[in-house]
Design a protein around this motif. Sequence first.
Motif, PDB file in Angstrom:
ATOM      1  N   CYS A  73      20.214 -28.089  -9.170  1.00  0.00           N
ATOM      2  CA  CYS A  73      19.017 -27.385  -8.700  1.00  0.00           C
ATOM      3  C   CYS A  73      17.787 -28.293  -8.683  1.00  0.00           C
ATOM      4  O   CYS A  73      16.975 -28.200  -7.782  1.00  0.00           O
ATOM      5  CB  CYS A  73      18.732 -26.184  -9.587  1.00  0.00           C
ATOM      6  N   HIS A  74      17.634 -29.120  -9.698  1.00  0.00           N
ATOM      7  CA  HIS A  74      16.386 -29.875  -9.835  1.00  0.00           C
ATOM      8  C   HIS A  74      16.439 -31.267  -9.225  1.00  0.00           C
ATOM      9  O   HIS A  74      15.416 -31.963  -9.200  1.00  0.00           O
ATOM     10  CB  HIS A  74      15.979 -29.963 -11.308  1.00  0.00           C
ATOM     11  N   ASP A  86      22.578 -34.351 -15.690  1.00  0.00           N
ATOM     12  CA  ASP A  86      23.405 -34.406 -14.477  1.00  0.00           C
ATOM     13  C   ASP A  86      24.387 -33.235 -14.418  1.00  0.00           C
ATOM     14  O   ASP A  86      24.642 -32.680 -13.357  1.00  0.00           O
ATOM     15  CB  ASP A  86      24.156 -35.741 -14.407  1.00  0.00           C
ATOM     16  N   ALA A  87      24.905 -32.848 -15.570  1.00  0.00           N
ATOM     17  CA  ALA A  87      25.891 -31.774 -15.589  1.00  0.00           C
ATOM     18  C   ALA A  87      25.252 -30.391 -15.449  1.00  0.00           C
ATOM     19  O   ALA A  87      25.857 -29.485 -14.885  1.00  0.00           O
ATOM     20  CB  ALA A  87      26.709 -31.841 -16.885  1.00  0.00           C
ATOM     21  N   ASN A  88      24.022 -30.234 -15.957  1.00  0.00           N
ATOM     22  CA  ASN A  88      23.453 -28.879 -16.044  1.00  0.00           C
ATOM     23  C   ASN A  88      22.235 -28.609 -15.172  1.00  0.00           C
ATOM     24  O   ASN A  88      21.909 -27.439 -14.930  1.00  0.00           O
ATOM     25  CB  ASN A  88      23.050 -28.588 -17.496  1.00  0.00           C
ATOM     26  N   LYS A 105      24.693 -22.882 -24.224  1.00  0.00           N
ATOM     27  CA  LYS A 105      25.408 -24.029 -23.664  1.00  0.00           C
ATOM     28  C   LYS A 105      25.065 -25.334 -24.349  1.00  0.00           C
ATOM     29  O   LYS A 105      25.803 -26.307 -24.238  1.00  0.00           O
ATOM     30  CB  LYS A 105      25.067 -24.166 -22.179  1.00  0.00           C
ATOM     31  N   MET A 106      23.888 -25.381 -24.986  1.00  0.00           N
ATOM     32  CA  MET A 106      23.457 -26.635 -25.595  1.00  0.00           C
ATOM     33  C   MET A 106      22.965 -26.405 -27.005  1.00  0.00           C
ATOM     34  O   MET A 106      22.415 -25.348 -27.312  1.00  0.00           O
ATOM     35  CB  MET A 106      22.294 -27.226 -24.800  1.00  0.00           C
ATOM     36  N   LEU A 165      14.110 -23.947 -21.910  1.00  0.00           N
ATOM     37  CA  LEU A 165      15.575 -24.071 -21.951  1.00  0.00           C
ATOM     38  C   LEU A 165      16.179 -23.014 -22.872  1.00  0.00           C
ATOM     39  O   LEU A 165      17.254 -22.488 -22.608  1.00  0.00           O
ATOM     40  CB  LEU A 165      15.985 -25.472 -22.415  1.00  0.00           C
ATOM     41  N   ARG A 166      15.470 -22.729 -23.943  1.00  0.00           N
ATOM     42  CA  ARG A 166      15.981 -21.748 -24.894  1.00  0.00           C
ATOM     43  C   ARG A 166      15.902 -20.327 -24.321  1.00  0.00           C
ATOM     44  O   ARG A 166      16.835 -19.539 -24.444  1.00  0.00           O
ATOM     45  CB  ARG A 166      15.179 -21.844 -26.193  1.00  0.00           C
ATOM     46  N   LYS A 167      14.773 -20.020 -23.681  1.00  0.00           N
ATOM     47  CA  LYS A 167      14.554 -18.639 -23.245  1.00  0.00           C
ATOM     48  C   LYS A 167      14.861 -18.378 -21.783  1.00  0.00           C
ATOM     49  O   LYS A 167      15.000 -17.233 -21.372  1.00  0.00           O
ATOM     50  CB  LYS A 167      13.088 -18.267 -23.489  1.00  0.00           C
TER      51      LYS A 167
END
Length: 111
Positions: free
Chosen positions: A37-38, A31-33, A89-90, A75-77
Motif C-alpha cells: 500500500c505505501h 516490505d512484507a507488511n 501481527k507484530m 500500528l498498534r491501533k
Amino acid sequence: MRKMLIGLALVTAGLVHRAAAQAPDAKALYDANCKKCHGVLGTPPKAMKEQYSKIATFNAEFIAKHSIDSIVTILRKGKGEDMKSFKTKMTPAEMAAVAGYVHELATKPRP
Ligand code: HEC
C-alpha cells in the motif's frame, strides 16, 4: 579458573549472537507488511492512491508531523477503515523498528 573464563566467554558470545538474530529486520517487515500500500520508498503506487484517497506519503513533511512513537501508536491501533492494526501481527519491538524505518524512508531520495 581458565576453563571458567572460556565458558563465560562462550556464553557471552552466545547471548550476543542470539540478540543479533532477534533484532527485527525493519526493511523485511516493511516490505512484507506495508510496501503493497505505501510503496517501496514510502510513495504509494498510483493505484493505491486512487483506492485510498487518504493514504500518506512518507516524506519529510510527513515525518515532521509524526514521531516514531506516534507511528507505533498507529500500528498498534490502526487508523480509519483501511489502515489495519498490526497488534496481532507484530511484536512491540517489531512495530518500533518498522516505525523507525518509515522515518528512514523519508530521508531517502525518491524518483
Ligand atoms: C491495505 C493497505 C495498507 C497497508 C498494508 C498498510 N497501510 Fe498504512 N495506511 C493505509 C491507508 C489507507 C492510510 C490512511 C488512513 C487514514 O488516514 O484514514 C494509512 C496510513 C498510515 C499512516 C499515517 C496515519 C496518519 O496519521 O496519517 C502510517 C504511519 C502508516 N499507514 C504506516 C503503515 C505501516 C508502517 C504499515 C506496515 C506495517 C502500513 N501502514 C500498512 C493503508 C495501508
